[in-house]
Design a protein around this motif. Structure first.
Motif, PDB file in Angstrom:
ATOM      1  N   UNK A  20       0.840  -1.235   0.000  1.00 54.59           N
ATOM      2  CA  UNK A  20       0.000   0.000   0.000  1.00 54.59           C
ATOM      3  C   UNK A  20       0.853   1.254   0.000  1.00 54.59           C
ATOM      4  N   UNK A  21       1.944   1.259   0.832  1.00 62.00           N
ATOM      5  CA  UNK A  21       2.839   2.431   0.906  1.00 62.00           C
ATOM      6  C   UNK A  21       3.505   2.679  -0.422  1.00 62.00           C
ATOM      7  N   UNK A  22       3.915   1.631  -1.066  1.00 56.10           N
ATOM      8  CA  UNK A  22       4.595   1.769  -2.367  1.00 56.10           C
ATOM      9  C   UNK A  22       3.635   2.359  -3.392  1.00 56.10           C
ATOM     10  N   UNK A  23       2.419   1.885  -3.388  1.00 53.77           N
ATOM     11  CA  UNK A  23       1.448   2.433  -4.331  1.00 53.77           C
ATOM     12  C   UNK A  23       1.207   3.919  -4.039  1.00 53.77           C
ATOM     13  N   UNK A  24       1.199   4.193  -2.754  1.00 51.21           N
ATOM     14  CA  UNK A  24       0.963   5.593  -2.366  1.00 51.21           C
ATOM     15  C   UNK A  24       2.131   6.460  -2.798  1.00 51.21           C
ATOM     16  N   UNK A  25       3.361   5.952  -2.657  1.00 51.39           N
ATOM     17  CA  UNK A  25       4.556   6.699  -3.088  1.00 51.39           C
ATOM     18  C   UNK A  25       4.504   6.933  -4.584  1.00 51.39           C
ATOM     19  N   UNK A  26       4.092   5.941  -5.328  1.00 47.36           N
ATOM     20  CA  UNK A  26       4.045   6.041  -6.784  1.00 47.36           C
ATOM     21  C   UNK A  26       2.971   7.043  -7.235  1.00 47.36           C
ATOM     22  N   UNK A  49      10.938  -3.348   4.069  1.00 46.10           N
ATOM     23  CA  UNK A  49      10.359  -2.348   3.148  1.00 46.10           C
ATOM     24  C   UNK A  49      11.399  -1.927   2.125  1.00 46.10           C
ATOM     25  N   UNK A  50      12.642  -1.739   2.590  1.00 43.30           N
ATOM     26  CA  UNK A  50      13.719  -1.355   1.665  1.00 43.30           C
ATOM     27  C   UNK A  50      13.929  -2.425   0.639  1.00 43.30           C
ATOM     28  N   UNK A  51      13.803  -3.659   1.001  1.00 44.66           N
ATOM     29  CA  UNK A  51      13.937  -4.789   0.033  1.00 44.66           C
ATOM     30  C   UNK A  51      12.822  -4.692  -0.970  1.00 44.66           C
ATOM     31  N   UNK A  52      11.629  -4.457  -0.481  1.00 42.63           N
ATOM     32  CA  UNK A  52      10.476  -4.341  -1.380  1.00 42.63           C
ATOM     33  C   UNK A  52      10.675  -3.191  -2.334  1.00 42.63           C
ATOM     34  N   UNK A  53      11.201  -2.058  -1.782  1.00 42.92           N
ATOM     35  CA  UNK A  53      11.423  -0.848  -2.601  1.00 42.92           C
ATOM     36  C   UNK A  53      12.459  -1.133  -3.675  1.00 42.92           C
ATOM     37  N   UNK A  54      13.551  -1.852  -3.310  1.00 41.53           N
ATOM     38  CA  UNK A  54      14.582  -2.188  -4.272  1.00 41.53           C
ATOM     39  C   UNK A  54      14.010  -3.079  -5.353  1.00 41.53           C
ATOM     40  N   UNK A  55      13.226  -4.020  -4.969  1.00 38.78           N
ATOM     41  CA  UNK A  55      12.614  -4.942  -5.947  1.00 38.78           C
ATOM     42  C   UNK A  55      11.713  -4.164  -6.891  1.00 38.78           C
ATOM     43  N   UNK A  56      10.969  -3.166  -6.344  1.00 35.43           N
ATOM     44  CA  UNK A  56      10.060  -2.376  -7.204  1.00 35.43           C
ATOM     45  C   UNK A  56      10.855  -1.507  -8.163  1.00 35.43           C
ATOM     46  N   UNK A  57      11.970  -0.936  -7.710  1.00 32.56           N
ATOM     47  CA  UNK A  57      12.816  -0.115  -8.589  1.00 32.56           C
ATOM     48  C   UNK A  57      13.354  -0.963  -9.734  1.00 32.56           C
ATOM     49  N   UNK A  58      13.803  -2.211  -9.429  1.00 28.99           N
ATOM     50  CA  UNK A  58      14.344  -3.080 -10.470  1.00 28.99           C
ATOM     51  C   UNK A  58      13.273  -3.402 -11.493  1.00 28.99           C
TER      52      UNK A  58
END
Length: 786
Positions: A20-26, A49-58
Motif C-alpha cells: 500500500x505504501x509503495x502504491x501511495x509513493x508512486x 520495506x527497503x527490500x520491497x522498494x529495491x525490488x520495485x525499482x528493479x
C-alpha cells in the motif's frame, strides 16, 4: 504451530502494508510523501520495506529498458536532431547576444530618458499630492490670515466668527499638520485675547460715557425743554383754516433738531463685547461686570460737589450728569437683550432718587437768594420732565419741590423784609403832593384810592397817605407774582396754587410787614408826626386788602367763597400796626408831658400865689395845642383817645407832684398857685383841642384835682364829711387818704411856720378843727379798709 500461523499472518499483513505504501509513493506528489515515509520509519519492518522498494525499482528499470529498446531508433533520431538544433541554437545565441549588445547600446539613452520620465512622473505625483494638500491647507491659512487682520483692525466679533469656522470647519481637515496643531493650541489664547481686547474697548467706552454724561444729559434736557416749548406752541397756536397746525409742521418751522444719545456716543463696543462674551459662553460674567461698573459710576455721578449750591451751573451740571447716566442706561435697555433689565434700572433709579433728593435738600437749604431758588425749581422741573419722558417715576421730586416751595417762601420773606425796611426807612412820612393830573393818575394807578372831594380839589393837592403806601401795596403784588412763578409747572390745581399764594401772602403781612411796621413804630427817634402818618397809611392799606383779594382771585381763578379758601389777614396786620402806633402816640405824648413836668419848680412854702399859671405849664399847654392840631387827618376816635389820654396823664402827674413824699410841707399860697395851673389845664380842655368831645367830657380828666383843690381852698370839710359816700356828694372824687396826706402837709406847716397867724384869735379852734378833720378822715379810711 499456532505461533507459526501467527507469524505467517503478521508477515502477510506487513507485506500488504508495504504494498500500500509503495502504491501511495508512486501515486503521491513528492511534496506530500513525507507523512507516508514517516509511517515506514515509525514501523519495525524498515529493512523488509527497503527490500520491497529495491525490488520495485528493479521492476521499473526493466520496464524502462524494454521501453527504450522499443523506441531506440526514434531516440537516436531525436539525438541527431537535437545536435543539429544545438548548432542552430548556438548561432541563434550569438545573434541574440549581438542583438542584445546592440539593443543595450541603443537603449542607454532610452533608459536615461525613462529614468528622467520616472522622476518626472514621481515629481508630478508629488506635485499633485502637494497641490491637493495645499488646496486643503490654503483655506485654513487664509482664514487664519483673515482672523489676524480682523483682530488687527479690532473687528473682534467677526474675528470670533472666523475663529469658530477655523476651529470647527477647516482645521479638522488638516489636523495632522504641525502648523495646524500650533493653530489649535493658539485658539484658546486667541479667544482670551479677543475677550481682553473687547473688555478693554468696553472699559474705554465706560470711561467715555462717564466723561460724556454731562453732554448727553444737557442734550436730553434741551430736548425736553424744546418739547415743552413745542407743546406750548401747539396748544397756543391760533386755528387756521379750521384746524391747528400739526406738531410736525411747527417742529419743522421751529428747527428743533437736537442730536440724541446715540449720536453723541458710539455704543458699538458694548454690543460687540456683549456678542463676544455671549458667543464665548461668558455672557453672565459680562453682565455682572457691566452692571457693577455702572453702579460705581452712578455713585460717583450722584455725589454732588461741595459748592453746588453757590451757582445754578453747579446744579445744572449735577442734573446733566444724572440725566446722561440714565439716558445711556435706557438706550442700553432698549437696544440689547437683557444686558440690563427693568428691575436693575428701577433699583438704580431708586438709589439715584433718594440720593438726589437728599443732596437737593441739603444744598438748597444754603440758598438765600429767591431768584436762585426759583431757577433751581425750574431746573428740577425740567430734570423731572426729562426723566419722566424716559419712563422714570418722578413724583418724589415734585413732592420735594413742595418742600423747597416753603424754603422759597422763607427766602422771599427775608428779601421782602429788606424791601419793606428800605421803603419805610426812606419814606418822609408826609402826604404825597400832586401838582398835575398825570401824577395823580399815576399814583391812583399804583394804589386803589378813590376820594371824590380830593378829585374836585384844584392842583396842587395832597394825598392823605405818604409814598410808602403805594410802594408797599405794589411790593405785596410783586411778592404774589413771585409766589405764582414758583407754582408754575408743578402740576398743581388752581385751588392748591391759590392756597399756597394766600398762605405765603399772609406770612408776608402778619410776620414780615408787621415786624417792619412795628420796628418803625418802636424806633427811639420816631416823632408824633411820623406816628400820625403811619396811622393814616395803615388805615388806607387796610382798606386796600379787598383789592389784594381780588388780585389773587384774578390770577388763580379761584373765587374767595370757595370752600377751604384761605382768607387774607391783611386787615389784622394793619389794625395791629395802627393800634401800636396809637399806643406809641399815647406813650410819646405822656413822655413829652413828663419832660415838661420835670421843669416844674413850685415854691411849696410861698405865702402868696402869683397872678398867672406857671410858665412850664403854659409851654406844655402850647405844645399840646400844636400837637393836636396835626391830628386833623387821624380817625376821630384816635385823636380823641390821644387827647383824653394826655389830659388824664397830665392830671395824674400833677396829683402825684402834689402828693409826692419829698413835698413834706406846703402852704395855702402854694396850693392856690397850683390851682391856677389846674385852671389853665381846664381852660385847655374846655377849648376843644380835638373835635368830637361832648360837653365837659375832656374836663372830667381833671375832676379829681379840681375837687381836691376846691375842698382845701374853700375849706369845706363839713360838706365833705357830711356827704361822704353819697352818689351826689360834691367831693365824690376826693379820696380820704389823699385828703389826709395833703392835710398833714398843711398841718405841719401851720405848726412850724404859723400859717394861721392872721387868725390868731381862732388859732386854737383851727388847730382843733384840723385835728378833728384828720381824726374823722382816719376813721373814714379805717372803716373803708374794714
Amino acid at each position: 504451530m499456532e505461533r507459526g500461523k501467527m507469524a505467517e499472518l503478521e508477515s502477510l499483513e506487513t507485506a500488504a502494508e508495504h504494498e500500500r505504501i509503495l502504491r501511495e509513493i508512486e501515486s503521491t506528489d513528492t511534496a506530500c510523501i513525507g507523512p507516508t515515509l514517516r509511517s515506514v520509519y515509525d514501523g519495525e519492518e524498515h529493512a523488509r520495506f527497503m527490500e520491497k522498494l529495491e525490488a520495485r525499482i528493479r521492476n521499473h528499470d526493466r520496464e524502462i529498458e524494454k521501453m527504450c529498446n522499443f523506441h531506440y531508433q526514434g531516440f537516436v533520431d531525436s539525438i541527431t536532431e537535437l545536435l543539429k538544433v544545438r548548432g542552430e541554437a548556438q548561432k541563434l545565441k550569438n545573434q541574440v547576444t549581438d542583438t542584445n549588445r546592440k539593443l543595450q547600446n541603443e537603449g542607454k539613452e532610452l533608459i536615461i530618458a525613462m529614468e528622467e520620465l520616472k522622476q518626472c512622473r514621481l515629481q508630478q505625483r508629488n506635485i499633485s499630492a502637494t497641490v491637493d494638500k495645499l488646496t486643503l491647507c490654503l483655506p485654513v491659512l487664509e482664514m487664519y490670515s483673515k482672523l489676524r487682520e480682523q483682530m488687527k483692525s479690532k473687528r473682534h466679533y467677526p474675528a470670533l466668527k472666523t475663529l469658530e469656522h477655523l476651529e470647527h470647519t477647516y482645521l479638522p481637515q488638516v489636523s495632522h499638520y504641525r502648523f495646524c496643531k500650533i493653530m489649535v493650541d493658539n485658539i484658546p489664547k486667541l479667544r482670551e485675547e479677543i475677550k481682553e481686547v473687547s473688555m478693554s474697548d468696553l472699559k474705554d467706552f465706560l470711561e467715555s460715557i462717564r466723561k460724556h454724561s454731562d453732554k448727553i444729559g444737557e442734550t436730553a434736557m434741551k430736548q425736553a425743554q424744546q418739547q415743552r416749548n413745542l407743546d406750548n406752541i401747539v396748544s397756543q397756536h391760533p386755528r387756521i383754516s379750521g384746524g391747528k397746525k400739526s406738531k410736525k409742521e411747527v417742529c419743522a418751522s421751529s428747527d428743533l433738531e437736537v442730536p440724541g444719545a446715540q449720536d453723541l456716543v458710539d455704543f458699538s463696543p458694548v454690543y460687540r463685547c456683549l456678542h463676544i462674551y455671549s458667543v464665548l459662553g461668558a455672557r453672565e460674567t459680562f453682565e455682572n461686570y457691566y452692571r457693577k461698573q455702572r453702579r460705581k459710576q452712578a455713585r460717583l455721578v450722584l455725589q454732588p460737589p461741595s459748592n453746588m449750591h453757590e451757582t445754578l451751573d453747579g446744579y445744572r451740571k449735577y442734573f446733566n450728569q444724572i440725566v446722561g447716566f440714565f439716558v445711556v442706561e435706557d438706550h442700553i435697555l432698549h437696544t440689547t437683550q437683557g444686558l440690563v433689565n427693568r428691575a436693575y434700572i428701577d433699583e438704580l433709579w431708586e438709589m439715584a432718587l433718594s440720593k438726589t433728593i437728599a443732596a437737593l435738600r441739603t444744598h438748597s437749604s444754603y440758598c438765600s437768594d429767591p431768584s436762585l431758588v426759583l431757577d433751581l425749581k425750574n431746573l428740577i422741573v425740567l430734570f423731572a420732565d426729562t426723566l419722566q419722558g424716559y419712563g422714570f417715576p418722578v413724583n418724589q421730586l415734585f413732592d420735594m419741590l413742595l418742600e423747597i416751595r416753603d424754603q422759597y417762601s422763607e427766602t422771599l420773606l427775608k428779601k421782602w423784609s429788606g424791601v419793606f425796611r428800605n421803603i419805610l426807612d426812606s419814606d418822609n412820612y408826609s402826604p404825597i403832593p400832586v401838582i398835575s393830573e398825570e401824577i395823580y393818575k399815576k399814583i391812583v394807578g399804583q394804589f386803589p384810592f378813590q376820594d371824590a372831594e380830593l378829585e374836585k380839589q384844584p392842583f396842587p393837592k395832597k394825598f392823605p397817605f405818604s409814598e410808602f403806601v403805594p410802594k408797599v401795596y405794589n411790593q405785596i403784588k410783586e411778592f404774589i407774582y413771585a409766589c405764582l412763578k414758583f407754582s408754575e409747572d408743578l402740576h398743581l390745581s388752581s385751588t392748591e396754587v391759590d392756597d399756597m399764594i394766600r398762605k405765603s401772602t399772609n406770612l408776608l403781612l402778619t410776620r414780615t410787614l408787621s415786624n417792619c411796621l412795628q420796628n418803625v413804630i418802636k424806633r427811639k427817634n420816631v416823632g408824633l408826626t411820623e406816628l400820625v402818618q403811619i396811622i393814616i397809611n395803615t388805615t388806607h392799606l387796610e382798606k386796600s386788602c379787598k383789592f389784594l383779594e381780588e388780585f389773587i382771585t384774578n390770577i388763580t381763578n379761584v373765587l374767595p367763597e370757595t370752600v377751604h379758601t384761605t382768607k387774607l389777614y391783611g386787615t389784622t396786620t394793619f389794625k395791629d400796626a395802627r393800634h401800636a402806633a396809637e399806643e406809641e402816640i399815647y406813650t410819646n405824648l405822656n413822655q413829652k408831658i413828663d419832660q415838661f413836668l420835670q421843669l416844674a419848680d413850685y415854691d411849696w412854702m410861698t405865702m402868696e400865689p402869683s397872678s398867672k399859671a406857671s410858665e412850664y405849664l403854659v409851654d406844655l399847654i402850647g405844645f399840646l395845642r400844636s400837637t393836636f392840631a396835626v391830628f386833623t387827618h387821624l380817625p376821630g376816635k384816635v385823636a380823641q383817645t390821644a387827647c383824653m389820654s394826655a389830659c388824664k396823664h397830665l392830671s395824674t402827674s400833677l396829683m402825684q407832684l402834689l402828693l409826692e413824699a419829698e413835698v413834706r410841707q406846703l402852704t395855702l399860697g402854694a396850693l392856690q398857685q397850683f390851682n391856677l395851673d389846674v385852671e389853665e389845664c381846664e381852660q385847655f380842655a374846655r377849648s376843644g383841642p380835638v373835635p368830637g368831645f361832648q360837653g365837659d367830657t375832656l374836663q372830667l380828666a381833671f375832676i379829681d384835682l379840681r375837687q381836691l383843690l376846691d375842698l382845701f381852698i374853700q375849706w369845706d370839710w363839713s360838706t365833705y364829711l357830711a356827704d361822704y359816700g353819697q352818689p351826689t356828694c360834691k367831693y365824690l372824687r376826693v379820696n380820704p387818704t389823699t385828703a389826709l396826706v395833703l392835710l398833714e402837709k398843711m398841718r405841719d406847716t401851720s405848726r412850724k411856720n404859723n400859717v394861721f397867724a392872721q387868725f390868731r384869735k381862732n388859732e386854737r379852734d383851727k388847730q382843733k378843727l384840723i385835728d378833728t378833720v384828720a381824726k374823722q378822715l382816719r376813721s373814714l379810711i379805717n372803716s373803708h379798709h374794714s
